[in-house]
Write a protein that holds these residues in place. Structure first.
Motif, PDB file in Angstrom:
ATOM      1  N   ALA A  51       0.798  -1.222   0.000  1.00  0.00           N
ATOM      2  CA  ALA A  51       0.000   0.000   0.000  1.00  0.00           C
ATOM      3  C   ALA A  51       0.831   1.272   0.000  1.00  0.00           C
ATOM      4  CB  ALA A  51      -0.935   0.000   1.209  1.00  0.00           C
ATOM      5  N   LEU A  52       2.111   1.189   0.331  1.00  0.00           N
ATOM      6  CA  LEU A  52       2.976   2.359   0.387  1.00  0.00           C
ATOM      7  C   LEU A  52       3.971   2.326  -0.761  1.00  0.00           C
ATOM      8  CD1 LEU A  52       3.688   2.706   4.215  1.00  0.00           C
ATOM      9  CD2 LEU A  52       2.044   3.963   2.837  1.00  0.00           C
ATOM     10  N   THR A  53       4.214   3.470  -1.353  1.00  0.00           N
ATOM     11  CA  THR A  53       5.140   3.576  -2.469  1.00  0.00           C
ATOM     12  C   THR A  53       6.134   4.702  -2.211  1.00  0.00           C
ATOM     13  OG1 THR A  53       3.694   5.126  -3.657  1.00  0.00           O
ATOM     14  CG2 THR A  53       3.396   2.774  -4.112  1.00  0.00           C
ATOM     15  N   PRO A  54       7.320   4.635  -2.815  1.00  0.00           N
ATOM     16  CA  PRO A  54       8.282   5.720  -2.627  1.00  0.00           C
ATOM     17  C   PRO A  54       7.788   6.999  -3.289  1.00  0.00           C
ATOM     18  CG  PRO A  54       9.334   3.738  -3.529  1.00  0.00           C
ATOM     19  CD  PRO A  54       7.865   3.540  -3.638  1.00  0.00           C
ATOM     20  N   LEU A  55       8.050   8.109  -2.641  1.00  0.00           N
ATOM     21  CA  LEU A  55       7.743   9.408  -3.221  1.00  0.00           C
ATOM     22  C   LEU A  55       8.906   9.828  -4.114  1.00  0.00           C
ATOM     23  CD1 LEU A  55       5.745  11.847  -3.136  1.00  0.00           C
ATOM     24  CD2 LEU A  55       7.140  12.759  -1.269  1.00  0.00           C
ATOM     25  N   PRO A  56       8.661  10.175  -5.376  1.00  0.00           N
ATOM     26  CA  PRO A  56       9.771  10.612  -6.228  1.00  0.00           C
ATOM     27  C   PRO A  56      10.487  11.804  -5.610  1.00  0.00           C
ATOM     28  CG  PRO A  56       7.757  10.298  -7.506  1.00  0.00           C
ATOM     29  CD  PRO A  56       7.366  10.219  -6.069  1.00  0.00           C
ATOM     30  N   GLY A  57      11.754  11.942  -5.962  1.00  0.00           N
ATOM     31  CA  GLY A  57      12.493  13.059  -5.388  1.00  0.00           C
ATOM     32  C   GLY A  57      13.875  13.199  -5.976  1.00  0.00           C
ATOM     33  N   ALA A  58      14.822  13.538  -5.121  1.00  0.00           N
ATOM     34  CA  ALA A  58      16.203  13.791  -5.550  1.00  0.00           C
ATOM     35  C   ALA A  58      17.155  12.866  -4.811  1.00  0.00           C
ATOM     36  CB  ALA A  58      16.576  15.243  -5.285  1.00  0.00           C
ATOM     37  N   ARG A  59      18.239  12.494  -5.461  1.00  0.00           N
ATOM     38  CA  ARG A  59      19.238  11.592  -4.885  1.00  0.00           C
ATOM     39  C   ARG A  59      20.586  12.296  -4.792  1.00  0.00           C
ATOM     40  NH1 ARG A  59      16.723   6.660  -5.270  1.00  0.00           N
ATOM     41  NH2 ARG A  59      18.506   5.720  -4.215  1.00  0.00           N
ATOM     42  N   PHE A  60      21.293  11.986  -3.718  1.00  0.00           N
ATOM     43  CA  PHE A  60      22.623  12.541  -3.501  1.00  0.00           C
ATOM     44  C   PHE A  60      23.533  11.410  -3.035  1.00  0.00           C
ATOM     45  CE2 PHE A  60      19.666  15.999  -3.064  1.00  0.00           C
ATOM     46  CZ  PHE A  60      20.306  17.108  -3.598  1.00  0.00           C
ATOM     47  N   SER A  61      24.818  11.571  -3.241  1.00  0.00           N
ATOM     48  CA  SER A  61      25.795  10.644  -2.681  1.00  0.00           C
ATOM     49  C   SER A  61      26.077  11.035  -1.239  1.00  0.00           C
ATOM     50  CB  SER A  61      27.084  10.665  -3.495  1.00  0.00           C
ATOM     51  OG  SER A  61      27.740  11.917  -3.322  1.00  0.00           O
ATOM     52  N   LEU A  62      26.728  10.146  -0.506  1.00  0.00           N
ATOM     53  CA  LEU A  62      27.094  10.472   0.868  1.00  0.00           C
ATOM     54  C   LEU A  62      28.007  11.693   0.905  1.00  0.00           C
ATOM     55  CD1 LEU A  62      26.903   9.781   3.862  1.00  0.00           C
ATOM     56  CD2 LEU A  62      28.816   8.183   3.551  1.00  0.00           C
ATOM     57  N   ALA A  63      28.893  11.799  -0.077  1.00  0.00           N
ATOM     58  CA  ALA A  63      29.781  12.962  -0.136  1.00  0.00           C
ATOM     59  C   ALA A  63      29.003  14.269  -0.318  1.00  0.00           C
ATOM     60  CB  ALA A  63      30.793  12.799  -1.277  1.00  0.00           C
ATOM     61  N   GLU A  64      27.761  14.165  -0.798  1.00  0.00           N
ATOM     62  CA  GLU A  64      26.921  15.340  -1.028  1.00  0.00           C
ATOM     63  C   GLU A  64      25.870  15.515   0.073  1.00  0.00           C
ATOM     64  OE1 GLU A  64      26.699  15.361  -5.891  1.00  0.00           O
ATOM     65  OE2 GLU A  64      25.572  13.814  -4.806  1.00  0.00           O
ATOM     66  N   ALA A  65      26.142  14.982   1.253  1.00  0.00           N
ATOM     67  CA  ALA A  65      25.153  15.039   2.336  1.00  0.00           C
ATOM     68  C   ALA A  65      24.730  16.466   2.662  1.00  0.00           C
ATOM     69  CB  ALA A  65      25.708  14.353   3.584  1.00  0.00           C
ATOM     70  N   ALA A  66      25.667  17.392   2.653  1.00  0.00           N
ATOM     71  CA  ALA A  66      25.325  18.781   2.953  1.00  0.00           C
ATOM     72  C   ALA A  66      24.364  19.332   1.906  1.00  0.00           C
ATOM     73  CB  ALA A  66      26.587  19.635   3.031  1.00  0.00           C
ATOM     74  N   ALA A  67      24.593  19.005   0.646  1.00  0.00           N
ATOM     75  CA  ALA A  67      23.702  19.463  -0.416  1.00  0.00           C
ATOM     76  C   ALA A  67      22.315  18.850  -0.275  1.00  0.00           C
ATOM     77  CB  ALA A  67      24.295  19.134  -1.785  1.00  0.00           C
ATOM     78  N   ALA A  68      22.257  17.615   0.188  1.00  0.00           N
ATOM     79  CA  ALA A  68      20.960  16.962   0.421  1.00  0.00           C
ATOM     80  C   ALA A  68      20.176  17.715   1.487  1.00  0.00           C
ATOM     81  CB  ALA A  68      21.170  15.512   0.818  1.00  0.00           C
ATOM     82  N   HIS A  69      20.844  18.097   2.557  1.00  0.00           N
ATOM     83  CA  HIS A  69      20.183  18.889   3.600  1.00  0.00           C
ATOM     84  C   HIS A  69      19.739  20.250   3.052  1.00  0.00           C
ATOM     85  CE1 HIS A  69      20.885  16.951   7.721  1.00  0.00           C
ATOM     86  NE2 HIS A  69      21.057  16.008   6.806  1.00  0.00           N
ATOM     87  N   ASP A  70      20.588  20.857   2.228  1.00  0.00           N
ATOM     88  CA  ASP A  70      20.221  22.147   1.641  1.00  0.00           C
ATOM     89  C   ASP A  70      18.964  22.023   0.781  1.00  0.00           C
ATOM     90  OD1 ASP A  70      22.427  23.301   2.838  1.00  0.00           O
ATOM     91  OD2 ASP A  70      23.657  23.303   1.019  1.00  0.00           O
ATOM     92  N   ALA A  71      18.844  20.903   0.059  1.00  0.00           N
ATOM     93  CA  ALA A  71      17.677  20.705  -0.801  1.00  0.00           C
ATOM     94  C   ALA A  71      16.393  20.624   0.018  1.00  0.00           C
ATOM     95  CB  ALA A  71      17.853  19.436  -1.640  1.00  0.00           C
ATOM     96  N   VAL A  72      16.442  19.907   1.132  1.00  0.00           N
ATOM     97  CA  VAL A  72      15.261  19.817   1.989  1.00  0.00           C
ATOM     98  C   VAL A  72      14.948  21.176   2.596  1.00  0.00           C
ATOM     99  CG1 VAL A  72      14.294  18.743   4.055  1.00  0.00           C
ATOM    100  CG2 VAL A  72      15.655  17.382   2.475  1.00  0.00           C
ATOM    101  N   GLN A  73      15.976  21.886   3.045  1.00  0.00           N
ATOM    102  CA  GLN A  73      15.768  23.203   3.631  1.00  0.00           C
ATOM    103  C   GLN A  73      15.142  24.165   2.609  1.00  0.00           C
ATOM    104  OE1 GLN A  73      19.265  24.883   5.438  1.00  0.00           O
ATOM    105  NE2 GLN A  73      18.211  26.721   6.161  1.00  0.00           N
ATOM    106  N   ALA A  74      15.487  23.998   1.340  1.00  0.00           N
ATOM    107  CA  ALA A  74      14.958  24.869   0.289  1.00  0.00           C
ATOM    108  C   ALA A  74      13.548  24.472  -0.143  1.00  0.00           C
ATOM    109  CB  ALA A  74      15.894  24.858  -0.916  1.00  0.00           C
ATOM    110  N   GLY A  75      13.004  23.392   0.431  1.00  0.00           N
ATOM    111  CA  GLY A  75      11.645  22.991   0.116  1.00  0.00           C
ATOM    112  C   GLY A  75      11.506  22.138  -1.123  1.00  0.00           C
ATOM    113  N   HIS A  76      12.515  21.318  -1.430  1.00  0.00           N
ATOM    114  CA  HIS A  76      12.465  20.449  -2.606  1.00  0.00           C
ATOM    115  C   HIS A  76      11.209  19.584  -2.586  1.00  0.00           C
ATOM    116  CE1 HIS A  76      14.128  18.053  -5.924  1.00  0.00           C
ATOM    117  NE2 HIS A  76      13.564  17.035  -5.321  1.00  0.00           N
ATOM    118  N   THR A  77      10.511  19.516  -3.710  1.00  0.00           N
ATOM    119  CA  THR A  77       9.321  18.684  -3.810  1.00  0.00           C
ATOM    120  C   THR A  77       9.721  17.223  -3.924  1.00  0.00           C
ATOM    121  OG1 THR A  77       8.063  20.436  -4.895  1.00  0.00           O
ATOM    122  CG2 THR A  77       7.254  18.185  -5.168  1.00  0.00           C
TER     123      THR A  77
END
Length: 331
Positions: free
Chosen positions: A295-321
């Motif tokens: 009944a549950l499915t993944p929500l599409p989004g954005a992928r980052f490498s571990l080396a890009e962890a800071a950028a991943a946090h920035d994307a969430v902070q910026a309100g990435h859909t």
């Protein structure tokens, strides 16, 4: 199984001029303590509370913190008191970094055994990495006030967000009908794909009028992301005895309308980190059942490498859909 003595991990200092600034470094690998398991992380999920925690550093008692509450991977070692048969089990992890210094943005994470939940073979690691905070929050918002009956109607604000997406799917899994609000056409497609029966663009439509036409008797549950913005609407559409579950903090004061009292409705505030153990157990079991039933499915989004962890946090902070994931790939 031979495991490395060290691992790559994203982490940040909790004090000093670089407090909260993420860096990726080689650090000692943790060992599972009594009652714990060691998980080789495949995917780490990023939630809004993950980046916010970097600037509200309380509860860990550590000078360094590895972020991220949610993840998925495979158990590679167990501590004293945990059955050895769990080694090799695919799991989803919840609240790994709550009051702890070690989160899932690392190649390995040690967590209490009950916070590493068996992930059905039919479910991807991407799905597992998005279950902890979003799906457990959605489950508590929907079902903590009591059961939903088939045919009950539910309103989910922010139907394209991680919590909203999970709420739509969990409500549909229990036979409820769902209306969801969104802010643009792309988000409308995400909410519809999750199973929403009615999708309303709150920027161009009168939400209260649309919901009243769809549910003349009112909605039994409202999953609320912005109480200050939506309380007047919620009060106009909530059914007698219905419940509004608020899972996001509002910075503005609100004045409850008279309609809420007339409806004998309730407003519940939900922080999944601090719900009681029985509620946690119910949420874990309910989410796992929904995953097992497909009944549950993944929500599409954005992928980052571990080396890009800071950028991943920035994307969430910026309100990435959509969902932001970090590929760790150890499992």
């Amino acid at each position: 199984m031979d495991l490395p003595d060290s691992m790559w991990a994203a982490r940040y200092p909790t004090s000093g001029p670089d407090a909260g600034v993420i860096r990726v470094e080689r650090v000692p690998r943790p060992d599972p303590g009594p009652g714990e398991v060691l998980v080789a992380v495949a995917v780490s999920g990023v939630n809004p509370t993950d980046w916010k925690a970097r600037f509200n550093r309380t509860g860990t008692g550590s000078s360094w913190v590895t972020p991220n509450q949610d993840g998925a991977g495979r158990i590679v070692a167990v501590g004293r008191g945990v059955p050895a048969q769990r080694v090799g089990e695919r799991v989803w992890v919840w609240q790994a970094a709550w009051n702890r210094a070690g989160g899932t943005a690392a190649e390995y994470v040690a967590v209490p055994a009950d916070q590493a939940v068996a992930l059905p073979s039919s479910a991807s690691y991407d799905l597992g990495a998005g279950l902890g905070i979003p799906a457990m929050t959605a489950y508590h918002c929907l079902f903590h006030p009591g059961p939903l009956r088939p045919g009950d109607r539910v309103l989910v604000h922010g139907g394209a967000g991680a919590v909203g997406h999970a709420a739509i799917e969990l409500a549909r899994h229990r036979g409820a009908e769902v209306a969801a609000t969104v802010s643009n056409a792309y988000k409308a497609k995400l909410a519809a794909a999750a199973g929403a029966d009615l999708v309303i663009d709150y920027r161009t439509e009168d939400v209260a009028a649309a919901v009243r036409r769809w549910a003349p008797a009112g909605v039994a549950r409202i999953v609320e992301v912005d109480l200050a913005r939506n309380l007047t609407t919620d009060s106009a559409v909530v059914a007698p005895g219905g419940a509004i579950a608020v899972y996001a903090r509002t910075e503005q004061p609100v004045l409850p309308p008279w309609d809420l009292m007339v409806a004998n409705a309730r407003v519940d505030f939900v922080l999944v980190y601090t719900i009681d153990e029985d509620a946690e157990r119910a949420a874990v079991e309910g989410v796992t059942t929904a995953v097992r039933d497909g009944a549950l499915t993944p929500l599409p989004g954005a992928r980052f490498s571990l080396a890009e962890a800071a950028a991943a946090h920035d994307a969430v902070q910026a309100g990435h859909t959509g969902k932001v994931l970090i590929d760790v790939g150890t499992a």
